[in-house]
Design a protein around this motif. Structure first.
Motif: not given
Length: 170
Positions: A16-21, A26-34, A72-74, A96-100
């Motif tokens: 799931q983590i690989r697929k979302v990334i 690029p996705i922030s760690r917080s959004l990936l976790t969410k 951020f994950f790429w 996305r939130m600004a931080e993302d």
């Protein structure tokens, strides 16, 4: 199940983590976790789950960048310094939130705006980037993300700041 360390659940979550990334990076760690928590029907990230995510991310070691305390994950095969698109949310659910917002992505929006405007004062460039990214109005968090993106655009050689504090396309 997400807290389970069984090999089966670990493989499911890693997939799931690989697929979302791959799909949203690029996705922030917080959004990936969410995103992963949402898939499991979990609404809150506790300390144990956060530790579990850290362990899982260390297993797959995806390409990542860190800026202002954000990771951020790429997606595989995409180099942050070669990134060439910016994404505009079409609705509130996608926004996305600004931080993302990865600075590299904001830098591409900066490059796009400056390619037609040639040069702009920081404030005007910030307003135009806010609009280009699909936000109706700015706030301190969004301005911080955009400032970081303008800085990244300068670092990547897309632009420079002249003696009149204008950002100029290179």
């Amino acid at each position: 199940m997400i807290e389970s360390t069984s090999p089966e659940s670990t493989e499911i979550i890693l997939g799931q983590i690989r697929k979302v990334i791959q799909e949203e990076g690029p996705i922030s760690r917080s959004l990936l976790t969410k995103r992963i928590l949402q898939a499991w029907g979990i609404t809150r990230l506790g300390a144990r789950l956060d530790q579990r995510f850290t362990e899982l991310l260390m297993k797959i070691q995806p390409e990542h960048t860190e800026v202002n305390g954000m990771t951020f994950f790429w997606p595989e095969g995409i180099k942050p310094y070669e990134y060439g698109i910016y994404r505009v949310a079409t609705d509130d659910a996608q926004r996305r939130m600004a931080e993302d917002l990865p600075p590299e992505e904001v830098a591409v929006a900066v490059k796009s705006i400056l390619s037609s405007q040639i040069s702009l004062p920081y404030d005007e460039l910030t307003k135009q980037v806010v609009k280009a990214l699909g936000y109706a109005r700015s706030g301190s968090a969004l301005e911080k993300s955009i400032k970081s993106g303008i800085q990244r655009a300068i670092e990547l050689g897309f632009a420079y700041e002249d003696e009149n504090q204008r950002v100029v396309v290179k």
